[in-house]
Motif scaffolding. Structure first.
Motif, PDB file in Angstrom:
ATOM      1  N   UNK A  21       0.867  -1.173   0.000  1.00  0.00           N
ATOM      2  CA  UNK A  21       0.000   0.000   0.000  1.00  0.00           C
ATOM      3  C   UNK A  21       0.906   1.226   0.000  1.00  0.00           C
ATOM      4  N   UNK A  22       0.648   2.135  -0.930  1.00  0.00           N
ATOM      5  CA  UNK A  22       1.453   3.348  -1.061  1.00  0.00           C
ATOM      6  C   UNK A  22       0.546   4.560  -0.870  1.00  0.00           C
ATOM      7  N   UNK A  23       0.793   5.319   0.200  1.00  0.00           N
ATOM      8  CA  UNK A  23       0.033   6.534   0.486  1.00  0.00           C
ATOM      9  C   UNK A  23       0.718   7.776  -0.052  1.00  0.00           C
ATOM     10  N   UNK A  24       1.915   7.617  -0.625  1.00  0.00           N
ATOM     11  CA  UNK A  24       2.682   8.790  -1.040  1.00  0.00           C
ATOM     12  C   UNK A  24       3.273   9.476   0.170  1.00  0.00           C
ATOM     13  N   UNK A  25       4.008  10.517  -0.043  1.00  0.00           N
ATOM     14  CA  UNK A  25       4.690  11.297   0.995  1.00  0.00           C
ATOM     15  C   UNK A  25       5.375  10.393   2.016  1.00  0.00           C
ATOM     16  N   UNK A  94      -9.511  18.702   4.307  1.00  0.00           N
ATOM     17  CA  UNK A  94      -8.721  17.513   4.614  1.00  0.00           C
ATOM     18  C   UNK A  94      -7.626  17.368   3.562  1.00  0.00           C
ATOM     19  N   UNK A  95      -6.517  16.818   3.963  1.00  0.00           N
ATOM     20  CA  UNK A  95      -5.429  16.536   3.033  1.00  0.00           C
ATOM     21  C   UNK A  95      -5.776  15.253   2.280  1.00  0.00           C
ATOM     22  N   UNK A  96      -6.242  15.414   1.062  1.00  0.00           N
ATOM     23  CA  UNK A  96      -6.617  14.255   0.241  1.00  0.00           C
ATOM     24  C   UNK A  96      -5.371  13.692  -0.427  1.00  0.00           C
ATOM     25  N   UNK A  97      -5.339  12.374  -0.603  1.00  0.00           N
ATOM     26  CA  UNK A  97      -4.181  11.721  -1.187  1.00  0.00           C
ATOM     27  C   UNK A  97      -4.610  10.676  -2.199  1.00  0.00           C
ATOM     28  N   UNK A  98      -3.659  10.288  -3.023  1.00  0.00           N
ATOM     29  CA  UNK A  98      -3.854   9.145  -3.910  1.00  0.00           C
ATOM     30  C   UNK A  98      -3.256   7.937  -3.208  1.00  0.00           C
ATOM     31  N   UNK A  99      -4.065   6.903  -3.021  1.00  0.00           N
ATOM     32  CA  UNK A  99      -3.621   5.675  -2.368  1.00  0.00           C
ATOM     33  C   UNK A  99      -3.556   4.588  -3.432  1.00  0.00           C
ATOM     34  N   UNK A 100      -2.421   3.914  -3.500  1.00  0.00           N
ATOM     35  CA  UNK A 100      -2.236   2.855  -4.501  1.00  0.00           C
ATOM     36  C   UNK A 100      -2.015   1.531  -3.775  1.00  0.00           C
ATOM     37  N   UNK A 101      -2.851   0.562  -4.102  1.00  0.00           N
ATOM     38  CA  UNK A 101      -2.763  -0.777  -3.527  1.00  0.00           C
ATOM     39  C   UNK A 101      -2.328  -1.707  -4.647  1.00  0.00           C
ATOM     40  N   UNK A 104       1.066  -8.240  -5.533  1.00  0.00           N
ATOM     41  CA  UNK A 104       2.387  -8.593  -6.041  1.00  0.00           C
ATOM     42  C   UNK A 104       2.523 -10.096  -6.260  1.00  0.00           C
ATOM     43  N   UNK A 105       3.405 -10.463  -7.194  1.00  0.00           N
ATOM     44  CA  UNK A 105       3.713 -11.876  -7.393  1.00  0.00           C
ATOM     45  C   UNK A 105       4.942 -12.247  -6.556  1.00  0.00           C
ATOM     46  N   UNK A 106       5.429 -13.456  -6.729  1.00  0.00           N
ATOM     47  CA  UNK A 106       6.558 -13.940  -5.925  1.00  0.00           C
ATOM     48  C   UNK A 106       7.851 -13.174  -6.187  1.00  0.00           C
ATOM     49  N   UNK A 107       7.928 -12.435  -7.285  1.00  0.00           N
ATOM     50  CA  UNK A 107       9.105 -11.628  -7.614  1.00  0.00           C
ATOM     51  C   UNK A 107       8.887 -10.141  -7.304  1.00  0.00           C
ATOM     52  N   UNK A 108       7.855  -9.829  -6.527  1.00  0.00           N
ATOM     53  CA  UNK A 108       7.474  -8.453  -6.186  1.00  0.00           C
ATOM     54  C   UNK A 108       7.089  -7.619  -7.399  1.00  0.00           C
ATOM     55  N   UNK A 109       6.631  -8.266  -8.449  1.00  0.00           N
ATOM     56  CA  UNK A 109       6.127  -7.564  -9.628  1.00  0.00           C
ATOM     57  C   UNK A 109       4.622  -7.350  -9.463  1.00  0.00           C
ATOM     58  N   UNK A 110       4.142  -6.205  -9.912  1.00  0.00           N
ATOM     59  CA  UNK A 110       2.723  -5.865  -9.773  1.00  0.00           C
ATOM     60  C   UNK A 110       1.888  -6.732 -10.720  1.00  0.00           C
ATOM     61  N   UNK A 111       0.866  -7.389 -10.165  1.00  0.00           N
ATOM     62  CA  UNK A 111      -0.050  -8.180 -10.993  1.00  0.00           C
ATOM     63  C   UNK A 111      -1.405  -7.488 -11.150  1.00  0.00           C
ATOM     64  N   UNK A 112      -1.810  -6.721 -10.129  1.00  0.00           N
ATOM     65  CA  UNK A 112      -3.031  -5.916 -10.171  1.00  0.00           C
ATOM     66  C   UNK A 112      -2.760  -4.657  -9.364  1.00  0.00           C
ATOM     67  N   UNK A 113      -3.443  -3.569  -9.741  1.00  0.00           N
ATOM     68  CA  UNK A 113      -3.263  -2.321  -9.007  1.00  0.00           C
ATOM     69  C   UNK A 113      -4.597  -1.597  -8.880  1.00  0.00           C
ATOM     70  N   UNK A 114      -4.904  -1.143  -7.665  1.00  0.00           N
ATOM     71  CA  UNK A 114      -6.092  -0.364  -7.382  1.00  0.00           C
ATOM     72  C   UNK A 114      -5.646   1.032  -6.967  1.00  0.00           C
ATOM     73  N   UNK A 115      -6.121   2.055  -7.661  1.00  0.00           N
ATOM     74  CA  UNK A 115      -5.763   3.437  -7.349  1.00  0.00           C
ATOM     75  C   UNK A 115      -6.998   4.162  -6.825  1.00  0.00           C
ATOM     76  N   UNK A 116      -6.908   4.632  -5.595  1.00  0.00           N
ATOM     77  CA  UNK A 116      -7.990   5.367  -4.949  1.00  0.00           C
ATOM     78  C   UNK A 116      -7.654   6.849  -5.047  1.00  0.00           C
TER      79      UNK A 116
END
Length: 156
Positions: A21-25, A94-101, A104-116
């Motif tokens: 999960x990446x909240x930025x900042x 409120x401080x709004x942010x982009x949250x990226x979920x 990952x696969x076994x090699x830490x490669x992104x297989x799906x991504x959800x951007x809020x």
């Protein structure tokens, strides 16, 4: 062909236990125990034209509605990140942010991504306390957002 290695990953469902999960900042890549509630619902509008000879309605798509995402994670000494974020809320500010979920696969490669988009905390629930327990202390944060974009880097 069944033996073709290029299609090997596409025949099995993706496991859901490896994610980030990446909240930025300062909130980049926080480890979470659980993420749930990433949903999108299209409300139904029932309509009947006044000149329709049938005594029934038609159904049309209406406004898109998103639920809140709930995330659970362990509590760490001196970490006030979520409490600081929710304490920034003032009347209609409120401080709004982009949250990226990312799944990952076994090699830490992104297989799906959800951007809020335009996400902000609506509720934080601190851990329960038990003198006889041996579990990790877990905080829960509920996040509202305005739009959900789902991407799959392997989609052709």
């Amino acid at each position: 062909m069944a033996d073709d290695e290029s299609n090997a990953g596409s025949i099995w469902p993706l496991p859901k236990f490896r994610f980030s999960v990446d909240f930025g900042t300062e909130l980049t890549n926080i480890g979470f125990q659980e993420v749930s509630g990433m949903d999108k619902e299209v409300q139904v509008i029932e309509y009947r034209a006044s000149n329709n000879p049938l005594f029934s309605t038609i159904k049309m798509p209406g406004i898109v509605k998103h639920g809140n995402v709930t995330m659970k994670r362990g509590i760490f000494v001196g970490d006030m990140t979520f409490w600081n974020w929710i304490n920034q809320i003032k009347m209609n500010t409120i401080a709004r942010r982009t949250v990226i979920i990312r799944l990952l696969d076994e090699n830490n490669q992104v297989t799906m991504q959800w951007t809020l988009s335009n996400a902000w905390p609506t509720k934080i629930t601190s851990t329960d306390l038990k003198s006889e327990g041996n579990e990790v202390a877990v905080d829960s944060i509920e996040i509202a957002y305005e739009s959900l974009q789902i991407t799959n880097p392997h989609h052709v």
